[in-house]
Write a protein that holds these residues in place. Structure first.
Motif, mmCIF file in Angstrom:
data_model
loop_
_atom_site.group_PDB
_atom_site.id
_atom_site.type_symbol
_atom_site.label_atom_id
_atom_site.label_comp_id
_atom_site.label_asym_id
_atom_site.label_seq_id
_atom_site.Cartn_x
_atom_site.Cartn_y
_atom_site.Cartn_z
ATOM 1 N N ASN A 15 50.675 37.964 39.581
ATOM 2 C CA ASN A 15 50.645 37.217 38.328
ATOM 3 C C ASN A 15 49.385 36.359 38.297
ATOM 4 O OD1 ASN A 15 53.729 37.537 39.050
ATOM 5 N ND2 ASN A 15 53.602 37.300 36.830
ATOM 6 N N ASP A 16 48.947 36.076 37.070
ATOM 7 C CA ASP A 16 47.868 35.095 36.868
ATOM 8 C C ASP A 16 46.617 35.434 37.680
ATOM 9 O OD1 ASP A 16 49.647 33.661 35.276
ATOM 10 O OD2 ASP A 16 50.430 32.577 37.003
ATOM 11 N N LEU A 17 46.119 36.677 37.485
ATOM 12 C CA LEU A 17 44.885 37.077 38.162
ATOM 13 C C LEU A 17 43.694 36.640 37.319
ATOM 14 C CD1 LEU A 17 43.507 38.803 40.436
ATOM 15 C CD2 LEU A 17 43.592 40.701 38.815
ATOM 16 N N SER A 18 42.719 36.032 37.932
ATOM 17 C CA SER A 18 41.500 35.653 37.220
ATOM 18 C C SER A 18 40.298 35.899 38.120
ATOM 19 C CB SER A 18 41.541 34.178 36.788
ATOM 20 O OG SER A 18 41.542 33.327 37.919
ATOM 21 N N ILE A 19 39.187 36.253 37.482
ATOM 22 C CA ILE A 19 37.952 36.551 38.212
ATOM 23 C C ILE A 19 36.860 35.639 37.687
ATOM 24 C CG2 ILE A 19 36.185 38.296 38.645
ATOM 25 C CD1 ILE A 19 38.373 40.406 38.504
ATOM 26 N N ALA A 20 36.259 34.871 38.572
ATOM 27 C CA ALA A 20 35.227 33.924 38.164
ATOM 28 C C ALA A 20 33.856 34.575 38.073
ATOM 29 C CB ALA A 20 35.191 32.753 39.144
ATOM 30 N N GLN A 21 33.570 35.524 38.963
ATOM 31 C CA GLN A 21 32.218 36.076 39.024
ATOM 32 C C GLN A 21 32.255 37.500 39.558
ATOM 33 O OE1 GLN A 21 29.573 33.749 41.394
ATOM 34 N NE2 GLN A 21 27.763 34.985 40.936
ATOM 35 N N LEU B 190 31.669 53.747 31.333
ATOM 36 C CA LEU B 190 32.955 53.106 31.138
ATOM 37 C C LEU B 190 33.267 52.265 32.359
ATOM 38 C CD1 LEU B 190 35.639 52.688 29.745
ATOM 39 C CD2 LEU B 190 36.406 54.861 30.653
ATOM 40 N N GLY B 191 32.945 50.961 32.310
ATOM 41 C CA GLY B 191 33.210 50.093 33.452
ATOM 42 C C GLY B 191 32.227 50.392 34.571
ATOM 43 N N THR B 192 32.120 49.493 35.517
ATOM 44 C CA THR B 192 31.163 49.715 36.597
ATOM 45 C C THR B 192 31.502 50.955 37.396
ATOM 46 O OG1 THR B 192 30.773 47.351 36.739
ATOM 47 C CG2 THR B 192 30.154 48.674 38.646
ATOM 48 N N PHE B 193 32.800 51.253 37.578
ATOM 49 C CA PHE B 193 33.159 52.458 38.318
ATOM 50 C C PHE B 193 32.650 53.700 37.609
ATOM 51 C CE2 PHE B 193 36.818 49.732 39.721
ATOM 52 C CZ PHE B 193 36.321 49.548 40.994
ATOM 53 N N GLY B 194 32.460 53.623 36.279
ATOM 54 C CA GLY B 194 32.025 54.797 35.538
ATOM 55 C C GLY B 194 30.537 54.904 35.381
ATOM 56 N N ILE B 195 29.763 53.971 35.943
ATOM 57 C CA ILE B 195 28.321 53.969 35.713
ATOM 58 C C ILE B 195 27.704 55.317 36.061
ATOM 59 C CG2 ILE B 195 26.125 53.010 36.497
ATOM 60 C CD1 ILE B 195 27.527 50.353 36.845
ATOM 61 N N ALA C 154 36.213 43.068 35.478
ATOM 62 C CA ALA C 154 37.438 42.292 35.675
ATOM 63 C C ALA C 154 38.660 43.024 35.152
ATOM 64 C CB ALA C 154 37.298 40.932 34.988
ATOM 65 N N ARG C 155 38.500 43.718 34.025
ATOM 66 C CA ARG C 155 39.648 44.414 33.444
ATOM 67 C C ARG C 155 40.080 45.592 34.310
ATOM 68 N NH1 ARG C 155 37.622 45.124 27.336
ATOM 69 N NH2 ARG C 155 39.704 45.986 26.988
ATOM 70 N N VAL C 156 39.108 46.258 34.919
ATOM 71 C CA VAL C 156 39.442 47.381 35.790
ATOM 72 C C VAL C 156 40.096 46.882 37.075
ATOM 73 C CG1 VAL C 156 38.515 49.372 37.028
ATOM 74 C CG2 VAL C 156 37.536 48.716 34.821
ATOM 75 N N ILE C 157 39.531 45.819 37.666
ATOM 76 C CA ILE C 157 40.114 45.265 38.888
ATOM 77 C C ILE C 157 41.501 44.706 38.612
ATOM 78 C CG2 ILE C 157 39.828 43.508 40.669
ATOM 79 C CD1 ILE C 157 37.895 45.875 40.867
ATOM 80 N N LEU D 109 37.269 52.119 27.341
ATOM 81 C CA LEU D 109 38.011 51.392 28.372
ATOM 82 C C LEU D 109 39.461 51.201 27.952
ATOM 83 C CD1 LEU D 109 38.118 49.931 31.042
ATOM 84 C CD2 LEU D 109 37.240 47.877 29.912
ATOM 85 N N LEU D 110 39.671 50.847 26.685
ATOM 86 C CA LEU D 110 41.043 50.682 26.195
ATOM 87 C C LEU D 110 41.798 52.002 26.245
ATOM 88 C CD1 LEU D 110 40.437 48.310 23.136
ATOM 89 C CD2 LEU D 110 41.505 47.741 25.325
#
Length: 506
Positions: free
Chosen positions: A92-98, A9-14, A55-58, A498-499
């Motif tokens: 507000n308006d957080l986005s992750i490119a990579q 579940l997400g990279t933290f859950g690997i 990105a969703r976790v961060i 994750l949801l």
């Protein structure tokens, strides 16, 4: 297949999905593989897949961070002391490119988030005393545009039989931090003052609060996944112990954890036996691997026997299918002698294990040896129930397992039946071999497949009740070798988990 742990579940859950921990501090013997009953290996392709949703976790970490008010004071010529405060800071308006993930051998899981942009909003309040002791106070809304790189090293620490994810090795690199005051109508010196002075303080606060939230979120995610895993390997009073048998392993191409796999049932406590695991038994070509020892399956069979689960009842049409598998004179004679003219709807067959089934895992399949009793009773209208047939037999059957279309498939290859006891009301002397011969054929042809079909349905239902059907499992393989089973598969990202985590835990 029943005891497969839940997937990541997400990279933290690997690794968290794979790893339990022994008592803190973790102490392992000099030969950890000798106490290993279950092994989980997740490879680099799986880590890359899971990283797609980092990105969703961060984003959740930033949004859940509680930024404290920032206050300070500066002395300025002519103006005197200038005091300020930043309050109601929000993201507000957080986005992750990579986002990138790297498995650092014998060290940590390294996550790099590059070119992350975020807008921080809040209220700036400031006041100063002029030369004539004139005090002025102002409030203005502000926005801060930022461009950030985030670096996280996730280490694993054993605490109280669980793995704790330590993500405190976290730091932010700011490429941009621009302050905008409401309408940009304030004096230029004021904007310059706060841009130069507040930015340093703000960077420290953002780093502290964001990294603290990420560390907290990592541990929450660890607990969430481990709770799911514990629930998955428990049903009623039967439970599999997922305590670590050794420290988790991080290699450049995979993560691996070794678990005791001991079965616990009421007052029964499983004991260690010689295990045969070696890392060379697993490859790196699939995303996820499970290695399961023969001992664990034997212990599960014993627990199921002690819990009186190895019994079934057959009546009506099912009973008719068994006894009318072929329309021959010998079949008709045997049915007439056994049921004495009573309809199948007024008859019942009970099947149960008399002893703990013995399981041996071999390259050709899983061999199950069991001493089984069968009792057939009839209920003639207006008469007392009558046991018309009782037999005990030792059955040995080789089974191959597969998983397809979200169902467990058990295929019997061959079987051997040996009667240990036989009593038939129609042949009390036991001199007529026709009934026994018919039953021998019937049990091999349809009796054993019927029992195995019931086990298929029961195990599939149990696994689905734990949520296995919600996963996108791709091309699973169940491979048997002498003394152990390997389950290997690929999978799609578990969005439902994750949801569930984001909705229920945050």
């Amino acid at each position: 297949m029943l005891w497969m742990g839940r997937m990541g579940l997400g990279t933290f859950g690997i690794l968290l999905v794979l790893v339990h921990a022994s008592a803190a501090p973790c102490e392992f013997g000099s030969l950890p593989y000798s106490t290993t009953g279950i092994v989980c290996r997740i490879t680099k392709p799986a880590a890359l897949l899971l990283n797609q949703e980092t990105a969703r976790v961060i984003q959740a970490a930033f949004q859940n961070a509680r930024f404290p008010n920032i206050t300070g004071e500066r002395s300025m010529r002519l103006l005197g002391k200038v005091a300020y405060g930043l309050t109601n800071i929000q993201v507000n308006d957080l986005s992750i490119a990579q986002s990138e993930v790297e498995l650092q051998e014998d060290d940590a899981i390294h996550i790099t988030i590059k070119n992350m942009t975020a807008v921080f909003k809040g209220t700036l309040t400031y006041g100063y005393a002029g030369a004539l002791f004139l005090k002025l106070f102002h409030s203005v809304d502000f926005e801060i545009d930022s461009s950030i790189d985030l670096h996280i090293n996730i280490n694993l620490i054993c605490q109280k039989d669980r793995v704790a994810a330590d993500a405190s090795d976290c730091y932010l690199t700011f490429h941009k931090l621009t302050l905008h005051l409401q309408g940009d109508k304030e004096p230029g010196w004021l904007k310059q003052l706060f841009t130069d002075f507040i930015s340093f303080t703000l960077k420290l606060v953002l780093k502290r609060e964001v990294c603290k939230e990420i560390n907290s979120l990592a541990q929450m995610l660890a607990n969430f996944v481990l709770d799911l895993a514990e629930n998955f390997v428990q049903d009623g009073d039967i439970k599999v112990d997922l305590s670590l048998a050794s420290d988790p392993v991080i290699k450049a191409n995979y993560l691996e954890s070794h678990h005791k796999g001991l079965v616990q049932y009421k007052n029964y406590s499983d004991v260690f036996s010689n295990r045969v695991f070696s890392p060379s038994l697993l490859t790196e070509s699939r995303m996820l691997y499970f290695w399961l020892s023969e001992h664990t399956f034997n212990s599960l069979a014993l627990a199921a026997f002690l819990d009186k689960r190895l019994a079934l009842t057959i009546r009506g049409e099912k009973l008719q299918v068994l006894f009318e598998m072929e329309d021959t004179e010998a079949q008709q004679k045997a049915v007439q002698m056994i049921f004495q003219g009573t309809s199948y709807n007024n008859s019942v067959a009970k099947v149960w294990s008399l002893a703990h089934p013995q399981i041996s895992v071999l390259p050709e399949g899983t061999v199950v040896k069991s001493l089984v009793a069968v009792e057939v009773s009839i209920f003639p209208p207006g008469e007392e129930p009558l046991v018309v047939l009782y037999m005990e037999k030792e059955i040995m059957v080789t089974i191959q397992a597969a998983y397809a279309e979200k169902k467990l498939i058990l295929h019997p290859l061959d079987s051997r039946i040996e009667f240990k006891a036989f009593r038939c009301a129609a042949d009390p002397s036991g001199n007529d071999p026709s009934i026994r011969n018919f039953l021998q054929t019937m049990i091999s042809a349809v009796g054993i497949p019927e029992v195995i079909s019931r086990i298929e349905l029961a195990l599939t239902s149990l696994m689905n009740s734990k949520g296995l059907h919600l996963f996108e499992i791709k091309n699973p393989e169940i491979i048997t070798r002498k003394g152990y089973i390997i389950v290997q598969l690929d999978f799609g990202f578990p969005n439902h988990l994750l949801l569930d985590f984001l909705e229920t835990r945050l």
